[in-house]
Design a protein around this motif. Sequence first.
Motif, PDB file in Angstrom:
ATOM      1  N   LEU A   1      43.586  34.178  29.451  1.00 31.89           N
ATOM      2  CA  LEU A   1      43.378  34.286  30.944  1.00 31.89           C
ATOM      3  C   LEU A   1      42.429  35.438  31.252  1.00 31.89           C
ATOM      4  CD1 LEU A   1      43.632  33.532  33.903  1.00 31.89           C
ATOM      5  CD2 LEU A   1      45.905  34.600  33.798  1.00 31.89           C
ATOM      6  N   VAL A   2      41.367  35.109  31.753  1.00 28.10           N
ATOM      7  CA  VAL A   2      40.491  36.047  32.229  1.00 28.10           C
ATOM      8  C   VAL A   2      40.309  35.886  33.613  1.00 28.10           C
ATOM      9  CG1 VAL A   2      37.890  37.127  32.068  1.00 28.10           C
ATOM     10  CG2 VAL A   2      39.001  36.039  30.124  1.00 28.10           C
ATOM     11  N   LYS A   3      40.483  37.304  34.241  1.00 24.13           N
ATOM     12  CA  LYS A   3      40.381  37.148  36.095  1.00 24.13           C
ATOM     13  C   LYS A   3      39.316  38.246  36.282  1.00 24.13           C
ATOM     14  CE  LYS A   3      45.110  36.495  36.788  1.00 24.13           C
ATOM     15  NZ  LYS A   3      46.547  36.901  37.794  1.00 24.13           N
ATOM     16  N   VAL A   4      38.030  37.672  37.220  1.00 26.73           N
ATOM     17  CA  VAL A   4      37.309  38.540  37.869  1.00 26.73           C
ATOM     18  C   VAL A   4      37.661  38.524  39.309  1.00 26.73           C
ATOM     19  CG1 VAL A   4      34.771  38.754  38.184  1.00 26.73           C
ATOM     20  CG2 VAL A   4      35.692  37.861  35.937  1.00 26.73           C
ATOM     21  N   ILE A   5      38.171  39.994  39.795  1.00 31.09           N
ATOM     22  CA  ILE A   5      38.462  40.067  40.842  1.00 31.09           C
ATOM     23  C   ILE A   5      37.592  41.091  41.815  1.00 31.09           C
ATOM     24  CG2 ILE A   5      40.465  40.935  42.361  1.00 31.09           C
ATOM     25  CD1 ILE A   5      41.959  40.984  39.938  1.00 31.09           C
ATOM     26  N   SER A   6      37.272  40.503  43.023  1.00 26.14           N
ATOM     27  CA  SER A   6      36.438  41.188  43.923  1.00 26.14           C
ATOM     28  C   SER A   6      37.085  41.391  45.229  1.00 26.14           C
ATOM     29  CB  SER A   6      35.008  40.417  44.075  1.00 26.14           C
ATOM     30  OG  SER A   6      35.362  39.236  44.705  1.00 26.14           O
ATOM     31  N   TYR A   7      36.503  42.311  46.318  1.00 29.30           N
ATOM     32  CA  TYR A   7      37.125  42.841  47.463  1.00 29.30           C
ATOM     33  C   TYR A   7      36.155  42.538  48.441  1.00 29.30           C
ATOM     34  CZ  TYR A   7      40.272  44.444  43.907  1.00 29.30           C
ATOM     35  OH  TYR A   7      41.441  44.653  42.985  1.00 29.30           O
ATOM     36  N   GLY A   8      36.354  41.337  49.104  1.00 28.47           N
ATOM     37  CA  GLY A   8      35.167  40.907  50.306  1.00 28.47           C
ATOM     38  C   GLY A   8      35.770  40.084  51.211  1.00 28.47           C
TER      39      GLY A   8
ATOM     40  N   VAL B   1      40.092  29.546  41.415  1.00 28.83           N
ATOM     41  CA  VAL B   1      39.736  30.401  42.427  1.00 28.83           C
ATOM     42  C   VAL B   1      41.026  30.639  43.423  1.00 28.83           C
ATOM     43  CG1 VAL B   1      38.753  28.687  43.762  1.00 28.83           C
ATOM     44  CG2 VAL B   1      38.044  31.343  44.061  1.00 28.83           C
ATOM     45  N   GLU B   2      41.213  31.771  43.749  1.00 32.04           N
ATOM     46  CA  GLU B   2      42.112  32.247  44.943  1.00 32.04           C
ATOM     47  C   GLU B   2      41.614  33.377  45.817  1.00 32.04           C
ATOM     48  OE1 GLU B   2      45.779  33.642  43.254  1.00 32.04           O
ATOM     49  OE2 GLU B   2      46.228  31.658  41.989  1.00 32.04           O
ATOM     50  N   SER B   3      41.869  33.102  47.087  1.00 30.94           N
ATOM     51  CA  SER B   3      40.961  34.072  47.922  1.00 30.94           C
ATOM     52  C   SER B   3      42.029  34.274  49.143  1.00 30.94           C
ATOM     53  CB  SER B   3      39.673  33.633  48.400  1.00 30.94           C
ATOM     54  OG  SER B   3      39.094  34.407  49.248  1.00 30.94           O
ATOM     55  N   GLY B   4      42.270  35.588  49.216  1.00 30.51           N
ATOM     56  CA  GLY B   4      43.110  36.099  50.521  1.00 30.51           C
ATOM     57  C   GLY B   4      42.435  37.252  51.232  1.00 30.51           C
ATOM     58  N   VAL B   5      43.118  37.957  52.216  1.00 31.68           N
ATOM     59  CA  VAL B   5      42.353  38.981  52.952  1.00 31.68           C
ATOM     60  C   VAL B   5      41.924  40.021  52.168  1.00 31.68           C
ATOM     61  CG1 VAL B   5      42.831  40.158  54.823  1.00 31.68           C
ATOM     62  CG2 VAL B   5      43.767  37.994  54.822  1.00 31.68           C
ATOM     63  N   GLU B   6      42.706  40.368  51.268  1.00 34.06           N
ATOM     64  CA  GLU B   6      42.296  41.464  50.470  1.00 34.06           C
ATOM     65  C   GLU B   6      41.296  41.329  49.096  1.00 34.06           C
ATOM     66  OE1 GLU B   6      45.751  43.382  49.089  1.00 34.06           O
ATOM     67  OE2 GLU B   6      46.701  43.896  51.082  1.00 34.06           O
ATOM     68  N   LYS B   7      41.596  40.151  48.673  1.00 34.85           N
ATOM     69  CA  LYS B   7      40.690  40.045  47.283  1.00 34.85           C
ATOM     70  C   LYS B   7      40.253  38.619  46.938  1.00 34.85           C
ATOM     71  CE  LYS B   7      44.836  40.533  44.347  1.00 34.85           C
ATOM     72  NZ  LYS B   7      45.354  40.961  43.301  1.00 34.85           N
ATOM     73  N   THR B   8      39.463  38.329  46.186  1.00 36.91           N
ATOM     74  CA  THR B   8      39.005  37.099  45.758  1.00 36.91           C
ATOM     75  C   THR B   8      39.318  37.036  44.242  1.00 36.91           C
ATOM     76  OG1 THR B   8      37.626  36.510  47.532  1.00 36.91           O
ATOM     77  CG2 THR B   8      37.272  34.944  45.530  1.00 36.91           C
ATOM     78  N   VAL B   9      40.046  36.065  43.636  1.00 32.76           N
ATOM     79  CA  VAL B   9      40.297  36.019  42.141  1.00 32.76           C
ATOM     80  C   VAL B   9      39.684  34.844  41.524  1.00 32.76           C
ATOM     81  CG1 VAL B   9      42.054  36.280  40.377  1.00 32.76           C
ATOM     82  CG2 VAL B   9      42.224  37.678  42.613  1.00 32.76           C
ATOM     83  N   PHE B  10      38.866  34.912  40.628  1.00 32.66           N
ATOM     84  CA  PHE B  10      38.504  33.590  39.631  1.00 32.66           C
ATOM     85  C   PHE B  10      39.038  33.868  38.464  1.00 32.66           C
ATOM     86  CE2 PHE B  10      35.081  33.790  42.746  1.00 32.66           C
ATOM     87  CZ  PHE B  10      34.502  32.401  42.908  1.00 32.66           C
ATOM     88  N   SER B  11      40.089  33.067  38.044  1.00 30.71           N
ATOM     89  CA  SER B  11      40.473  32.945  36.782  1.00 30.71           C
ATOM     90  C   SER B  11      40.101  31.784  35.768  1.00 30.71           C
ATOM     91  CB  SER B  11      42.077  32.646  37.281  1.00 30.71           C
ATOM     92  OG  SER B  11      42.612  33.512  38.013  1.00 30.71           O
ATOM     93  N   VAL B  12      39.593  32.209  34.841  1.00 31.37           N
ATOM     94  CA  VAL B  12      39.358  31.179  33.605  1.00 31.37           C
ATOM     95  C   VAL B  12      40.397  31.140  32.469  1.00 31.37           C
ATOM     96  CG1 VAL B  12      37.341  30.802  31.870  1.00 31.37           C
ATOM     97  CG2 VAL B  12      36.753  31.999  34.068  1.00 31.37           C
ATOM     98  N   TYR B  13      40.694  30.011  32.082  1.00 30.20           N
ATOM     99  CA  TYR B  13      41.528  29.636  30.981  1.00 30.20           C
ATOM    100  C   TYR B  13      40.841  29.024  29.908  1.00 30.20           C
ATOM    101  CZ  TYR B  13      45.269  30.223  34.823  1.00 30.20           C
ATOM    102  OH  TYR B  13      46.032  30.886  35.802  1.00 30.20           O
TER     103      TYR B  13
END
Length: 393
Positions: free
Chosen positions: A313-320, A369-381
């Motif tokens: 599981l690879v996660k790329v997390i950004s804060y926008g 992909v999951e996206s909330g108020v604080e962060k957006t997370v792209f998950s690759v399995y």
Amino acid sequence: MSIRLLLLEIGLFSKWRLITAIILSTILSAVSLFIIKNAVVGFINTSVVGSGMVTEFITLFGKRRVNDILYSSHWPFLLKLISFFIVFIFYFLLFYRREKRRLFFKSLNQLVTDTKKYVGSPDTKFKPVYQDKNLLQLTESINMIISKMDTLIMEERNAQRTKNELITNVSHDLRTPLTSILGYLSLITEDKYRDEVELRHYIDIAYEKSTLLHRLIQDLFEYTRVQNHQLKVKKEPLNIKEMLGQLVEHNRIEIEHRQFVCNETYCSNPLITEADGNLLIRVFENLLSNALKYGIKKKQIDICATLDNKNILVKVISYGNPIPALDLPHIFERFYQVDKSRGMHSESSGLGLAIAKSIVEIHEGEIKVESGVEKTVFSVYLKSLSQDEQSLK
């Protein structure tokens, strides 16, 4: 044919036809036994052979015993009953075969009629109302063919719609930078600039638009190759931690130029998968590029890699700004952009995430992909190679 199946098929006959068959079988059985009895008695009375056979029978068993069998026991009645039952079954089966044949041709004619109706109205479906099991199977097969044809027609329509959308989107995306290039080159050609500084400015804009046009064309060709399964995939053991580390290092200058901080977190276990490194790096380059583009609230990118059951599981997390919930299901569709809703106006092709999803699926993985108020997370399995599999490779 089993007795149960025979009774079930008889139950399909109409009540009056069944009663008629029973009555006619009974009458014909009585008449046939009467004729047979008279023929046998006549044969015995008029034929020397028949008379001789009776005489020998009486001599063998004795006259008294024969009389007891014929007149003093229940055997004559049972013999008549059995004979009647056998003859009755014979005639009833004849009626049954005739009725079954009639129902078969009736159902066959109904099937032909329904087929003609379908030709006139393709939305019509064949209903399994036929009373013959072979016709029922044929009807089910026809319905399967119709369903397959409907699916193929729908896929063809979707493909045509997709083609039209692709042409429309590509035409728009290519025309926009091309118009700018032609406009600024026209100003340069016609010497409509004040000084060398303005000339340089026009050249820089034309160059940027040319670069964008080149990227759009490259993305389009790559997406087409992925969708048409024209990519040559060469899978081999790949260390995910090393690949991600090299990715961050290669983009270090741009990360620092944009004043971002990139945090890498990897588990201690080996993260080895079987993949084409040249293709897979394209996925994470796109995710990193998007993180740099949209991480406007907190200039930080987190890249995490760990084991999740038998997957990497690879996660790329950004804060926008968050991706709207209505856009999330469509985020991996081609040409789908949510830049305006996220407060950004980028000149991207809208194909990056679609290409990333296709590449991950080629490697039998999954991207979410999951996206909330604080962060957006792209998950690759991705599938993880075990120690035994690694040694075999």
